[in-house]
Design an enzyme around this catalytic site. Structure first.
Site, mmCIF file in Angstrom:
data_model
loop_
_atom_site.group_PDB
_atom_site.id
_atom_site.type_symbol
_atom_site.label_atom_id
_atom_site.label_comp_id
_atom_site.label_asym_id
_atom_site.label_seq_id
_atom_site.Cartn_x
_atom_site.Cartn_y
_atom_site.Cartn_z
ATOM 1 N N LYS A 92 0.832 -1.199 0.000
ATOM 2 C CA LYS A 92 0.000 0.000 0.000
ATOM 3 C C LYS A 92 0.876 1.262 0.000
ATOM 4 C CE LYS A 92 -4.468 1.050 0.480
ATOM 5 N NZ LYS A 92 -5.494 0.561 -0.430
ATOM 6 N N CYS A 251 -10.988 6.267 -1.452
ATOM 7 C CA CYS A 251 -9.700 6.781 -0.964
ATOM 8 C C CYS A 251 -8.485 6.016 -1.492
ATOM 9 C CB CYS A 251 -9.689 6.783 0.562
ATOM 10 S SG CYS A 251 -10.705 8.081 1.271
ATOM 11 N N ASP A 252 -8.630 5.281 -2.576
ATOM 12 C CA ASP A 252 -7.475 4.568 -3.113
ATOM 13 C C ASP A 252 -7.431 4.643 -4.635
ATOM 14 O OD1 ASP A 252 -5.145 3.164 -2.841
ATOM 15 O OD2 ASP A 252 -6.092 1.193 -2.660
ATOM 16 N N PRO A 253 -7.417 5.877 -5.187
ATOM 17 C CA PRO A 253 -7.450 6.013 -6.650
ATOM 18 C C PRO A 253 -6.070 5.931 -7.302
ATOM 19 C CG PRO A 253 -7.542 8.185 -5.680
ATOM 20 C CD PRO A 253 -7.477 7.202 -4.521
ATOM 21 N N ASN A 257 -6.277 1.121 -9.854
ATOM 22 C CA ASN A 257 -7.691 1.063 -9.476
ATOM 23 C C ASN A 257 -8.581 1.932 -10.345
ATOM 24 O OD1 ASN A 257 -7.251 -0.732 -7.409
ATOM 25 N ND2 ASN A 257 -7.142 0.830 -5.810
#
Length: 467
Positions: A92, A251-253, A257
């Site tokens: 991450k 919240c994870d662009p 993704n």
């Protein structure tokens, strides 16, 4: 020279630490002795490489720049390997760092970008075991051959069970996907994979397979006739609606993704949004303060920038907070962030100041609320995409943000008013403000179009003929 080199090494190591701390992902039970040992050894090796490789070389010389680039490359590769072997949260972090093109050396971002779509994947046996436990042997035989390619976006949940609990429950992720699809059903450019609930459980999520190029792949868009500016504009519009209007934010662009594809039938370019495990729900008070902060930043209203920065937890560090939120220099913030694009000199200033102000940035991240931390992470990833597409700080992005802020604040004000006259007054002010933005947008379009140039030339000729 040693201090400069150490700063470069510390920047990368500390960025990971800040990210982990800021997002509250750190869970002592998730870090065994082996993983901690690998991290310490890698950090020590990177630091030693910078100190020894650059120690005897004159600073600023061609040899120094060449060796520094080589050390960057070796260090980035060590970080990539560390992320891959430690997996979970480390991946991450690596994905986030790989998207910070505007901040980190190019050697780092180029090396770490591979984690966006080539992260360690679960083995076929591991996936079969999960499916067998949750869906049964009969379904396994029918499903595995079809869904295996999709699982490249699901490995994070299995690897980070203890420190990302919301992403563990695939039913939660499926509900998020359907919620955002309903929320933006009028955005014909947005595609969210359909969820097959009859073949899903809390540990297995079967979704519609969608493919396309990564959103930061400009070459792919050019090959497929996709308008880069349209994609950037629509992505900005989508996230402005999420953040300012709805308060429900993916919240994870990172580029793995967010995919893009041109529809053969309609010729329209679609944005495909994947991985719906991590969303931030913004409180109403936070969302309003954040809206007003951005309105102040766009207008270069420094009194209101200070006011709303303080309300969002920045305290006396509000100038640094404004720079972090916008990724612009303090001079650009004072001048107006919509007045000019990011120059090369400003870009270099931001990169160098990040290392110099790292302790203050750490303190700032410790002071602001969790909602802000996830928004800062999201902003970083979106800016990395804009930089790759060469659309950073475009006028259209600020216009979209302004529209959303005006609508959000007006809706909030109407909800708090009990007077019909006051509600009508708010609606009229909202309509006039939105009309002014549309008029300005039309002016910008005319200014950049052939028709606009023709009209301007005609008006000039008429002006000269009158005198």
């Amino acid at each position: 020279m040693a201090r400069r080199a150490l700063k470069l090494a510390s920047l990368t190591a500390a960025a990971s630490g800040i990210y982990l701390y800021g997002n509250k992902f750190l869970d002592p039970s998730d870090f065994g002795v082996v993983r901690v040992g690998r991290t310490i050894a890698t950090t020590a090796l990177i630091t030693y490489d910078y100190l020894t490789s650059l120690r005897s070389v004159p600073y600023g010389s061609e040899e120094y720049d060449f060796l520094k680039s080589q050390v960057h490359l070796r260090s980035a590769e060590r970080l990539r390997k560390l992320c891959c072997v430690n997996r979970g949260t480390f991946i991450k972090v690596g994905q986030h760092l790989g998207a910070l093109d505007y901040l980190l050396p190019e050697e780092y971002t180029r090396t770490l970008k591979v984690l966006h779509n080539q992260a360690p994947q679960s083995t076929r046996q591991e996936i079969e075991q999960v499916i067998r436990e949750d869906l049964g042997k009969e379904v396994l035989l029918l499903v595995v051959k079809q869904i295996f390619p999709d699982f490249e976006f699901m490995w994070l949940v299995e690897e980070a069970k203890k420190n990302l609990p919301l992403e563990l429950d695939f039913l939660h992720e499926g509900r998020n996907a359907e919620k955002v699809a309903r929320m933006f059903k009028n955005f014909d450019f947005l595609k969210v994979p359909r969820i097959y609930w009859e073949l899903s459980s809390s540990r297995v999520l079967l979704m519609e397979f969608m493919e396309g190029g990564q959103v930061n792949d400009r070459a792919y868009m050019e090959r497929n006739g996709i308008d880069v500016n349209e994609i950037s504009r629509n992505l900005g519009k989508l996230y402005s609606e999420m953040i300012f209007v709805n308060g429900f934010v993916h919240c994870d662009p990172h580029p793995g993704n967010v995919l893009v594809k041109k529809c053969p039938a309609s010729g329209k370019a679609h944005i495909i949004l994947l991985d719906h495990g991590l969303y931030q729900v913004l409180s109403e008070s936070f969302r309003m303060d954040y809206c007003r902060l951005w309105q102040a930043l766009i207008k270069a209203d420094m009194k209101r920038v200070q006011k709303y920065s303080r309300r969002l937890g920045a305290g006396d560090m509000y100038p640094l907070f404004a720079c972090v939120v916008t990724a612009r220099s303090w001079e650009a913030v004072n001048r107006g962030i919509d007045k000019s694009p990011v120059s090369t000199s400003e870009d270099m200033e931001i990169r160098s100041n990040t290392a110099a102000y790292l302790p203050q940035i750490t303190q700032l991240l410790n002071n602001v609320p969790r909602q802000m931390l996830l928004l800062l992470k999201t902003n970083d990833l979106l800016r990395g995409i804009e930089l790759a597409l060469n659309t950073r700080a475009s006028a259209s992005s600020f216009l979209n943000m302004s529209r959303c802020c005006i609508r959000a604040v007006s809706t909030y004000q109407r909800s708090k008013s009990h007077s019909l006259y006051r509600k009508a007054q708010i609606s009229l002010t909202e309509a006039l403000s939105l009309w002014q933005i549309s008029l300005y947008e039309l002016f910008l379009w005319l200014k950049g179009s052939q028709l606009g140039n023709w009209v301007i030339a005609l008006l000039r000729r008429r002006h000269h003929s009158m005198y």
